[in-house]
Design a protein around this motif. Structure first.
Motif, mmCIF file in Angstrom:
data_model
loop_
_atom_site.group_PDB
_atom_site.id
_atom_site.type_symbol
_atom_site.label_atom_id
_atom_site.label_comp_id
_atom_site.label_asym_id
_atom_site.label_seq_id
_atom_site.Cartn_x
_atom_site.Cartn_y
_atom_site.Cartn_z
ATOM 1 N N ASN A 154 8.233 -120.888 11.783
ATOM 2 C CA ASN A 154 7.789 -119.853 12.729
ATOM 3 C C ASN A 154 6.518 -119.201 12.203
ATOM 4 O OD1 ASN A 154 10.922 -119.906 12.786
ATOM 5 N ND2 ASN A 154 10.312 -119.056 14.770
ATOM 6 N N PRO A 159 12.841 -117.127 11.535
ATOM 7 C CA PRO A 159 13.482 -117.969 12.551
ATOM 8 C C PRO A 159 14.474 -117.184 13.405
ATOM 9 C CG PRO A 159 13.514 -119.032 10.393
ATOM 10 C CD PRO A 159 13.072 -117.619 10.171
ATOM 11 N N THR A 163 14.670 -120.832 17.772
ATOM 12 C CA THR A 163 14.124 -121.770 16.787
ATOM 13 C C THR A 163 15.203 -122.725 16.306
ATOM 14 O OG1 THR A 163 12.494 -120.145 16.050
ATOM 15 C CG2 THR A 163 12.949 -121.984 14.572
#
Length: 327
Positions: A154, A159, A163
Motif C-alpha cells: 500500500n 494494508p 488489500t
C-alpha cells in the motif's frame, strides 16, 4: 471482485485473464487502436503458453472514451511514458471509492496515479512474471501456470481489508503475491532487477539465460546492483532485499525461471518502440544526482540505450522507404 485492466498489453492480459479464470469479473480498456480492433474482429485474444497451444480466449475490450464500467479496482499496465495521457482519457469513469493497483516497470507512475486516486486507495508492486505480446490480439504466457512471483504494498504502508481481498484473489490466480509494508523498497527492488537484466539483454540482443551463461554475468550484475543500492540508500530507501539477495534473484530468474525470455525492454527495442530506460536506469541516475552521487554505469547504459533507439529509428525509416519504393 470486479477488476478493470487499463492497458491490455502482455502483462495486462496475463493479469486480467488469470484473475477472470479465478472467478473475478474483469473488463479490459486500452487506448491502442490495433489491439482494440484486432480483439474485436477476432472475438477475443489468442493465448499461448511458451509458444504452444495457441487458442482464442473470448474477451471484450473498450476504448477509454466509451467505457462505463464500475469496478472495485483498476489494474494499470501501460508504459511509463504513456500513463499520463491514458489517465487523462480515463478520468471520466474514475470514482472516489475505487482502488488502483499497478505492477508497471520503472518509476514515475505513482505520482501520476495519485493525481486521480486517494493515497489510501493506491496499491503498487512488482511482478517477476514473463509475458510476450506477439502482436495485436496475440499473447504468449511464459512459464508453466503458476510461474513467477510478485510483491505488493500500500502507498500508505497500512494494508486494509480490501488489500487483503486483492491479495487473496491474486493468490487464487497463482501470482504468489507477497504483501509488504515497505512501499518504496518494494518498488525499487524491481527497478534494480530491471536495470540489470532488461538493459543488458536489450543492448546485446540476448535472452536472460544467454546473459546468465556469460562468465562475467555476476560481476556485471553486482556492479549495477551496488551502484543502484548506493543511490537508493542515499535517498533513505530501505530495500527489501540485501545486495546479495538481489543478485540471487537476478541469477535465479535468469537461469531457472525464465532463461528463454527476452525482457520487455528488448521487445520494445526489437519492435521499434521507445524503451522505458529513463524510468529504470535513468531513474537511478537521477536519484543519485539528488545526493551528489554519480551512478556512472547506469548513466552510461542509459545513453547507450538511447543511441540504440536512434539507430533503430533510422532502420525503421529505411524500411518504410523501401516499402514505398516496392509499392
Amino acid at each position: 471482485m470486479k477488476f478493470t485492466v487499463v492497458g491490455s498489453g502482455a502483462m495486462g492480459l496475463r493479469y486480467g485473464l488469470l484473475l477472470r479464470d479465478a472467478g473475478n469479473e474483469v473488463d479490459f480498456v486500452d487506448p491502442w487502436k490495433p489491439q482494440v480492433e484486432t480483439v474485436r474482429k477476432q472475438g477475443g485474444v489468442y493465448v499461448s503458453r511458451d509458444g504452444q497451444g495457441r487458442h482464442l480466449v473470448p474477451m471484450k475490450i473498450f476504448y477509454p472514451e466509451e467505457y462505463q464500467g464500475n469496478p472495485d479496482c483498476y489494474i494499470f499496465f501501460t508504459k511509463q511514458m504513456q500513463l499520463a495521457g491514458v489517465l487523462e482519457r480515463c478520468a471520466h469513469f474514475f470514482k472516489p471509492d475505487q482502488y488502483a493497483m499497478t505492477c508497471m516497470n520503472g518509476m514515475g507512475h505513482i505520482d501520476k496515479l495519485l493525481n486521480y486516486f486517494k493515497p489510501d486507495k493506491v496499491l503498487a508492486g512488482t511482478a517477476l512474471v514473463a509475458t510476450v505480446l506477439n502482436g495485436p490480439g496475440d499473447v504468449d504466457f511464459i512459464g508453466k501456470r503458476g510461474a513467477g512471483t510478485m510483491n505488493l504494498a500500500n502507498y500508505t504502508e497500512q494494508p486494509d481489508d480490501f488489500t487483503h481481498q486483492v491479495v487473496h484473489e491474486l493468490d487464487k490466480a497463482q501470482f504468489h503475491p507477497n504483501l509488504t509494508t515497505n512501499f518504496r523498497g518494494t518498488l525499487l527492488a524491481k527497478v534494480v532487477f530491471n536495470s540489470v537484466v532488461n538493459t543488458l539483454c536489450t543492448m546485446f540482443e540476448m535472452t536472460m539465460g544467454e546473459f546468465a551463461d556469460y562468465e562475467g554475468f555476476e560481476d556485471m550484475s553486482l556492479q549495477l546492483i551496488n551502484e543502484a543500492y548506493d543511490a537508493c540508500e542515499r535517498d533513505g530507501i530501505r530495500m527489501i532485499n540485501t545486495r546479495q539477495e538481489e543478485l540471487e534473484s537476478v541469477k535465479y530468474v535468469s537461469r531457472v525461471a525464465n532463461p528463454l525470455h527476452y525482457p520487455s525492454m528488448y521487445q520494445d527495442m526489437h519492435n521499434y518502440r521507445k524503451t522505458e530506460v529513463d524510468y529504470i536506469n535513468g531513474y537511478l541516475v537521477k536519484l543519485g544526482d539528488k545526493h551528489g552521487y554519480d551512478a556512472k554505469t547506469h548513466r552510461f547504459l542509459t545513453h547507450e540505450v538511447h543511441l540504440a533507439e536512434i539507430k533503430k529509428a533510422k532502420e525503421l525509416r529505411e524500411m518504410q522507404k523501401e516499402t514505398v519504393k516496392t509499392a
